[in-house]
Design a protein around this motif. Structure first.
Motif, PDB file in Angstrom:
ATOM      1  N   MET A  49       0.832  -1.205   0.000  1.00 15.41           N
ATOM      2  CA  MET A  49       0.000   0.000   0.000  1.00 15.41           C
ATOM      3  C   MET A  49       0.870   1.261   0.000  1.00 15.41           C
ATOM      4  SD  MET A  49      -3.031   0.803   2.563  1.00 15.41           S
ATOM      5  CE  MET A  49      -4.066   2.209   2.403  1.00 15.41           C
ATOM      6  N   LEU A  50       1.932   1.236   0.761  1.00 21.30           N
ATOM      7  CA  LEU A  50       2.847   2.379   0.807  1.00 21.30           C
ATOM      8  C   LEU A  50       3.513   2.606  -0.546  1.00 21.30           C
ATOM      9  CD1 LEU A  50       4.039   4.544   2.610  1.00 21.30           C
ATOM     10  CD2 LEU A  50       5.853   2.953   3.199  1.00 21.30           C
ATOM     11  N   LEU A  51       3.908   1.526  -1.194  1.00 22.15           N
ATOM     12  CA  LEU A  51       4.511   1.648  -2.524  1.00 22.15           C
ATOM     13  C   LEU A  51       3.523   2.170  -3.551  1.00 22.15           C
ATOM     14  CD1 LEU A  51       6.829  -1.467  -2.929  1.00 22.15           C
ATOM     15  CD2 LEU A  51       7.468   0.939  -3.077  1.00 22.15           C
ATOM     16  N   SER A  52       2.280   1.769  -3.448  1.00 23.79           N
ATOM     17  CA  SER A  52       1.280   2.230  -4.418  1.00 23.79           C
ATOM     18  C   SER A  52       0.908   3.696  -4.177  1.00 23.79           C
ATOM     19  CB  SER A  52       0.042   1.344  -4.385  1.00 23.79           C
ATOM     20  OG  SER A  52      -0.602   1.457  -3.133  1.00 23.79           O
ATOM     21  N   LEU A  53       1.039   4.181  -2.942  1.00 24.47           N
ATOM     22  CA  LEU A  53       0.726   5.583  -2.632  1.00 24.47           C
ATOM     23  C   LEU A  53       1.919   6.516  -2.804  1.00 24.47           C
ATOM     24  CD1 LEU A  53      -1.543   5.267   0.512  1.00 24.47           C
ATOM     25  CD2 LEU A  53      -2.234   5.839  -1.809  1.00 24.47           C
ATOM     26  N   SER A  54       3.105   5.985  -2.940  1.00 22.68           N
ATOM     27  CA  SER A  54       4.296   6.825  -3.020  1.00 22.68           C
ATOM     28  C   SER A  54       4.288   7.797  -4.208  1.00 22.68           C
ATOM     29  CB  SER A  54       5.561   5.975  -3.012  1.00 22.68           C
ATOM     30  OG  SER A  54       5.619   5.148  -4.136  1.00 22.68           O
ATOM     31  N   PRO A  55       3.806   7.444  -5.405  1.00 23.73           N
ATOM     32  CA  PRO A  55       3.764   8.456  -6.473  1.00 23.73           C
ATOM     33  C   PRO A  55       2.834   9.634  -6.154  1.00 23.73           C
ATOM     34  CG  PRO A  55       3.511   6.264  -7.408  1.00 23.73           C
ATOM     35  CD  PRO A  55       3.457   6.121  -5.920  1.00 23.73           C
ATOM     36  N   VAL A  91       4.302  16.528  -2.637  1.00 24.87           N
ATOM     37  CA  VAL A  91       5.538  17.184  -2.191  1.00 24.87           C
ATOM     38  C   VAL A  91       6.065  18.119  -3.282  1.00 24.87           C
ATOM     39  CG1 VAL A  91       7.953  16.762  -1.579  1.00 24.87           C
ATOM     40  CG2 VAL A  91       6.157  15.361  -0.571  1.00 24.87           C
ATOM     41  N   ILE A  92       6.048  17.659  -4.524  1.00 18.55           N
ATOM     42  CA  ILE A  92       6.516  18.490  -5.640  1.00 18.55           C
ATOM     43  C   ILE A  92       5.625  19.719  -5.801  1.00 18.55           C
ATOM     44  CG2 ILE A  92       6.781  18.575  -8.157  1.00 18.55           C
ATOM     45  CD1 ILE A  92       7.779  15.650  -7.969  1.00 18.55           C
ATOM     46  N   PHE A  93       4.288  19.527  -5.748  1.00 13.71           N
ATOM     47  CA  PHE A  93       3.373  20.665  -5.845  1.00 13.71           C
ATOM     48  C   PHE A  93       3.626  21.667  -4.732  1.00 13.71           C
ATOM     49  CE2 PHE A  93       0.200  18.188  -8.486  1.00 13.71           C
ATOM     50  CZ  PHE A  93       0.374  18.997  -9.595  1.00 13.71           C
ATOM     51  N   TYR A  94       3.879  21.178  -3.529  1.00  9.55           N
ATOM     52  CA  TYR A  94       4.119  22.073  -2.411  1.00  9.55           C
ATOM     53  C   TYR A  94       5.337  22.953  -2.668  1.00  9.55           C
ATOM     54  CZ  TYR A  94       5.250  23.834   2.193  1.00  9.55           C
ATOM     55  OH  TYR A  94       5.545  24.668   3.233  1.00  9.55           O
ATOM     56  N   PHE A  95       6.444  22.357  -3.093  1.00  8.72           N
ATOM     57  CA  PHE A  95       7.678  23.127  -3.274  1.00  8.72           C
ATOM     58  C   PHE A  95       7.687  23.965  -4.547  1.00  8.72           C
ATOM     59  CE2 PHE A  95       9.340  20.120  -0.117  1.00  8.72           C
ATOM     60  CZ  PHE A  95       9.906  21.034   0.758  1.00  8.72           C
ATOM     61  N   LEU A  96       6.935  23.585  -5.566  1.00 14.25           N
ATOM     62  CA  LEU A  96       6.934  24.345  -6.820  1.00 14.25           C
ATOM     63  C   LEU A  96       5.814  25.365  -6.912  1.00 14.25           C
ATOM     64  CD1 LEU A  96       7.856  21.623  -9.450  1.00 14.25           C
ATOM     65  CD2 LEU A  96       9.324  23.370  -8.462  1.00 14.25           C
TER      66      LEU A  96
END
Length: 85
Positions: free
Chosen positions: A3-9, A15-20
């Motif tokens: 489940m963690l691997l499937s949610l990682s993307p 995280v990318i949206f937050y920083f960009l």
């Protein structure tokens, strides 16, 4: 674990949206609020609508701006986009 691997993307996208997107916008809003709080009489300003003038008087929420021909207009403090000084 799967489940963690499937949610990682999805987590990585947030995280990318937050920083960009989100963080720079918050930083810009903070700078604009500081600039509007630091307004002083005599500053040359530009409003959101593109009006250029000189600050004649300042109130808590309003700014009286004098145009080049001596005309005085009242604006909300939040409508000031830029200080030219």
């Amino acid at each position: 674990m799967d489940m963690l691997l499937s949610l990682s993307p999805i987590i990585l996208m947030f995280v990318i949206f937050y920083f960009l997107l989100i963080r720079p916008q918050q930083k810009r809003q903070k700078q604009v609020k500081q600039m509007q709080a630091d307004l002083q009489k005599g500053n040359e300003i530009v409003t959101i609508g593109g009006f250029h003038g000189v600050v004649h008087a300042i109130d808590e929420n309003t700014v009286v701006v004098q145009a080049g021909d001596g005309t005085k207009l009242t604006f909300d403090r939040s409508s000031i986009r830029d200080v030219k000084n």
